[in-house]
Motif scaffolding. Structure first.
Motif, PDB file in Angstrom:
ATOM      1  N   THR A 119       0.838  -1.195   0.000  1.00 46.52           N
ATOM      2  CA  THR A 119       0.000   0.000   0.000  1.00 46.52           C
ATOM      3  C   THR A 119       0.870   1.241   0.000  1.00 46.52           C
ATOM      4  OG1 THR A 119      -1.746   1.217   1.169  1.00 46.52           O
ATOM      5  CG2 THR A 119      -0.154   0.033   2.534  1.00 46.52           C
ATOM      6  N   ASP A 120       0.324   2.334  -0.558  1.00 46.94           N
ATOM      7  CA  ASP A 120       0.954   3.646  -0.490  1.00 46.94           C
ATOM      8  C   ASP A 120       0.234   4.541   0.514  1.00 46.94           C
ATOM      9  OD1 ASP A 120       2.930   3.126  -2.420  1.00 46.94           O
ATOM     10  OD2 ASP A 120       1.537   3.574  -4.052  1.00 46.94           O
ATOM     11  N   ALA A 121      -0.711   3.954   1.253  1.00 46.71           N
ATOM     12  CA  ALA A 121      -1.511   4.734   2.204  1.00 46.71           C
ATOM     13  C   ALA A 121      -1.473   4.095   3.595  1.00 46.71           C
ATOM     14  CB  ALA A 121      -2.952   4.850   1.711  1.00 46.71           C
ATOM     15  N   ALA A 122      -0.270   3.693   4.020  1.00 45.02           N
ATOM     16  CA  ALA A 122      -0.135   3.083   5.347  1.00 45.02           C
ATOM     17  C   ALA A 122      -0.022   4.159   6.421  1.00 45.02           C
ATOM     18  CB  ALA A 122       1.091   2.173   5.386  1.00 45.02           C
ATOM     19  N   ARG A 123      -0.627   3.884   7.551  1.00 42.54           N
ATOM     20  CA  ARG A 123      -0.480   4.733   8.737  1.00 42.54           C
ATOM     21  C   ARG A 123      -0.417   3.825   9.958  1.00 42.54           C
ATOM     22  NH1 ARG A 123      -2.863  10.747   8.467  1.00 42.54           N
ATOM     23  NH2 ARG A 123      -2.788  11.040   6.212  1.00 42.54           N
ATOM     24  N   ILE A 124       0.229   4.307  10.999  1.00 48.35           N
ATOM     25  CA  ILE A 124       0.367   3.525  12.232  1.00 48.35           C
ATOM     26  C   ILE A 124      -0.319   4.248  13.380  1.00 48.35           C
ATOM     27  CG2 ILE A 124       2.013   2.693  13.962  1.00 48.35           C
ATOM     28  CD1 ILE A 124       3.929   2.074  11.747  1.00 48.35           C
ATOM     29  N   MET A 125      -1.075   3.492  14.165  1.00 47.17           N
ATOM     30  CA  MET A 125      -1.650   4.001  15.404  1.00 47.17           C
ATOM     31  C   MET A 125      -0.823   3.451  16.568  1.00 47.17           C
ATOM     32  SD  MET A 125      -5.258   3.127  17.341  1.00 47.17           S
ATOM     33  CE  MET A 125      -6.315   3.637  16.012  1.00 47.17           C
ATOM     34  N   VAL A 126      -0.402   4.342  17.448  1.00 47.05           N
ATOM     35  CA  VAL A 126       0.297   3.956  18.676  1.00 47.05           C
ATOM     36  C   VAL A 126      -0.684   4.178  19.815  1.00 47.05           C
ATOM     37  CG1 VAL A 126       2.281   4.360  20.174  1.00 47.05           C
ATOM     38  CG2 VAL A 126       2.514   4.646  17.701  1.00 47.05           C
ATOM     39  N   LYS A 127      -1.048   3.091  20.512  1.00 51.41           N
ATOM     40  CA  LYS A 127      -2.071   3.168  21.568  1.00 51.41           C
ATOM     41  C   LYS A 127      -1.520   2.588  22.858  1.00 51.41           C
ATOM     42  CE  LYS A 127      -6.646   1.326  22.754  1.00 51.41           C
ATOM     43  NZ  LYS A 127      -6.188   0.601  23.943  1.00 51.41           N
ATOM     44  N   GLY A 128      -1.740   3.275  23.954  1.00 53.14           N
ATOM     45  CA  GLY A 128      -1.333   2.749  25.255  1.00 53.14           C
ATOM     46  C   GLY A 128      -2.052   1.438  25.536  1.00 53.14           C
ATOM     47  N   ARG A 129      -1.285   0.421  25.923  1.00 46.51           N
ATOM     48  CA  ARG A 129      -1.898  -0.889  26.184  1.00 46.51           C
ATOM     49  C   ARG A 129      -2.821  -0.791  27.393  1.00 46.51           C
ATOM     50  NH1 ARG A 129       1.015  -6.690  27.388  1.00 46.51           N
ATOM     51  NH2 ARG A 129      -0.769  -7.936  26.784  1.00 46.51           N
ATOM     52  N   ASN A 130      -4.019  -1.366  27.264  1.00 48.16           N
ATOM     53  CA  ASN A 130      -5.047  -1.290  28.308  1.00 48.16           C
ATOM     54  C   ASN A 130      -5.337   0.159  28.678  1.00 48.16           C
ATOM     55  OD1 ASN A 130      -5.186  -4.141  28.500  1.00 48.16           O
ATOM     56  ND2 ASN A 130      -3.422  -4.139  29.868  1.00 48.16           N
ATOM     57  N   ASN A 131      -5.375   1.021  27.648  1.00 48.87           N
ATOM     58  CA  ASN A 131      -5.553   2.438  27.877  1.00 48.87           C
ATOM     59  C   ASN A 131      -6.421   2.993  26.749  1.00 48.87           C
ATOM     60  OD1 ASN A 131      -4.967   5.229  28.671  1.00 48.87           O
ATOM     61  ND2 ASN A 131      -3.238   4.328  29.762  1.00 48.87           N
ATOM     62  N   ILE A 132      -6.905   4.220  26.901  1.00 50.88           N
ATOM     63  CA  ILE A 132      -7.748   4.815  25.863  1.00 50.88           C
ATOM     64  C   ILE A 132      -6.973   5.814  25.013  1.00 50.88           C
ATOM     65  CG2 ILE A 132      -9.855   4.517  27.213  1.00 50.88           C
ATOM     66  CD1 ILE A 132      -9.695   7.526  27.869  1.00 50.88           C
ATOM     67  N   PHE A 133      -5.742   6.138  25.392  1.00 51.37           N
ATOM     68  CA  PHE A 133      -4.987   7.160  24.697  1.00 51.37           C
ATOM     69  C   PHE A 133      -4.265   6.585  23.483  1.00 51.37           C
ATOM     70  CE2 PHE A 133      -5.370   8.542  29.105  1.00 51.37           C
ATOM     71  CZ  PHE A 133      -5.922   9.808  28.913  1.00 51.37           C
ATOM     72  N   PHE A 134      -4.310   7.325  22.372  1.00 50.54           N
ATOM     73  CA  PHE A 134      -3.651   6.861  21.151  1.00 50.54           C
ATOM     74  C   PHE A 134      -3.277   8.048  20.280  1.00 50.54           C
ATOM     75  CE2 PHE A 134      -8.060   7.318  19.961  1.00 50.54           C
ATOM     76  CZ  PHE A 134      -8.014   7.803  18.665  1.00 50.54           C
ATOM     77  N   ASP A 135      -2.437   7.787  19.280  1.00 52.83           N
ATOM     78  CA  ASP A 135      -2.103   8.788  18.282  1.00 52.83           C
ATOM     79  C   ASP A 135      -1.850   8.067  16.963  1.00 52.83           C
ATOM     80  OD1 ASP A 135      -1.639  11.227  17.132  1.00 52.83           O
ATOM     81  OD2 ASP A 135       0.406  11.438  17.888  1.00 52.83           O
ATOM     82  N   VAL A 136      -2.137   8.758  15.857  1.00 47.80           N
ATOM     83  CA  VAL A 136      -1.970   8.184  14.521  1.00 47.80           C
ATOM     84  C   VAL A 136      -0.934   9.002  13.777  1.00 47.80           C
ATOM     85  CG1 VAL A 136      -3.133   7.654  12.340  1.00 47.80           C
ATOM     86  CG2 VAL A 136      -4.351   7.347  14.512  1.00 47.80           C
ATOM     87  N   SER A 137      -0.079   8.336  13.014  1.00 44.93           N
ATOM     88  CA  SER A 137       0.938   9.047  12.239  1.00 44.93           C
ATOM     89  C   SER A 137       0.267  10.067  11.325  1.00 44.93           C
ATOM     90  CB  SER A 137       1.792   8.060  11.436  1.00 44.93           C
ATOM     91  OG  SER A 137       0.989   7.223  10.634  1.00 44.93           O
ATOM     92  N   ASP A 138       0.953  11.193  11.108  1.00 45.02           N
ATOM     93  CA  ASP A 138       0.352  12.336  10.415  1.00 45.02           C
ATOM     94  C   ASP A 138       0.260  12.168   8.904  1.00 45.02           C
ATOM     95  OD1 ASP A 138       0.070  13.658  12.832  1.00 45.02           O
ATOM     96  OD2 ASP A 138       2.021  14.614  12.688  1.00 45.02           O
ATOM     97  N   ALA A 139       1.116  11.327   8.312  1.00 42.09           N
ATOM     98  CA  ALA A 139       1.142  11.229   6.851  1.00 42.09           C
ATOM     99  C   ALA A 139       1.187   9.770   6.411  1.00 42.09           C
ATOM    100  CB  ALA A 139       2.353  11.974   6.302  1.00 42.09           C
ATOM    101  N   ASN A 140       0.714   9.519   5.199  1.00 42.77           N
ATOM    102  CA  ASN A 140       0.784   8.176   4.629  1.00 42.77           C
ATOM    103  C   ASN A 140       2.235   7.817   4.297  1.00 42.77           C
ATOM    104  OD1 ASN A 140      -2.002   8.076   4.703  1.00 42.77           O
ATOM    105  ND2 ASN A 140      -2.266   8.551   2.551  1.00 42.77           N
ATOM    106  N   PHE A 141       2.541   6.520   4.350  1.00 45.32           N
ATOM    107  CA  PHE A 141       3.827   6.030   3.877  1.00 45.32           C
ATOM    108  C   PHE A 141       3.593   4.753   3.089  1.00 45.32           C
ATOM    109  CE2 PHE A 141       3.253   4.101   8.037  1.00 45.32           C
ATOM    110  CZ  PHE A 141       3.673   2.795   7.872  1.00 45.32           C
ATOM    111  N   SER A 142       4.576   4.396   2.270  1.00 46.22           N
ATOM    112  CA  SER A 142       4.473   3.194   1.439  1.00 46.22           C
ATOM    113  C   SER A 142       5.010   1.993   2.200  1.00 46.22           C
ATOM    114  CB  SER A 142       5.260   3.377   0.141  1.00 46.22           C
ATOM    115  OG  SER A 142       4.707   4.428  -0.615  1.00 46.22           O
TER     116      SER A 142
END
Length: 194
Positions: A56-79
């Motif tokens: 894919t050319d539209a990959a993004r990663i979410m980093v989420k605290g384990r057993n937690n509600i807080f998360f963030d998603v990478s700002d831009a797509n990557f291949s």
């Protein structure tokens, strides 16, 4: 692959996320699977194996605290092409020495590891976030006018290093026209930020 994120204060109370889960989106962050593809320590750096068969050319990663509600998603797509042959292990550098700090970075001297062909090595440096609070006495000042520019010099006593997050200076000014006020912070080196 390598995944990096800014830990901030998420490893400390009240969030207290000692581990994070990594989720992979292949549609630019519109959807994520229910299960993470990796779980790792919340230290800002992880070597991971992406799910196989992903192109894919539209990959993004979410980093989420384990057993937690807080998360963030990478700002831009990557291949991402996890169908390609695995990259061979890069030989670790040897004789790491000559570490010296300069105005703009850190120089590290080393001998490349034996075997294989390496274009570059990636050095990762980190330390626990720390903050120091310095309070400067309050000094009432006369009214600001174009002819009455005000200067205040203050020193920060103590040992420490300004982190990459920078220096925060809280200012409390009462003035009728916000656009007329310019604040300049000048370091001992002469560097100035407006």
């Amino acid at each position: 692959g390598t995944v990096r994120w800014n830990v901030g204060e998420t490893s400390k109370a009240p969030i207290s996320a000692s581990q994070v889960e990594l989720y992979l989106s292949t549609d630019g962050g519109k959807s994520f699977p229910d299960t993470p593809f990796a779980t790792t320590a919340n230290d800002g750096y992880a070597r991971v194996e992406f799910p196989s068969g992903v192109q894919t050319d539209a990959a993004r990663i979410m980093v989420k605290g384990r057993n937690n509600i807080f998360f963030d998603v990478s700002d831009a797509n990557f291949s991402l092409n996890s169908s390609s042959a695995a990259t061979p292990e890069v030989p670790a550098p040897t004789n790491v020495s000559g570490v010296s700090a300069g105005e703009t970075g850190i120089d590290i001297g080393f001998t490349p590891g034996a075997g294989g062909s390496v274009n570059y090595y990636d050095a990762v440096c980190w330390e626990s976030p720390a903050s120091l609070l310095y309070q400067v006495p309050n000094h009432p000042q006369p009214i600001l006018t174009p002819a009455n520019r005000l200067f205040r010099r203050f020193g920060l006593e103590g040992q420490g290093t300004v982190s990459s997050a920078g220096l925060s200076v809280a200012v409390n000014i009462t003035h009728g026209f916000r656009g007329d006020v310019v604040l300049k912070l000048t370091a001992p080196s002469g560097a100035t930020i407006i």
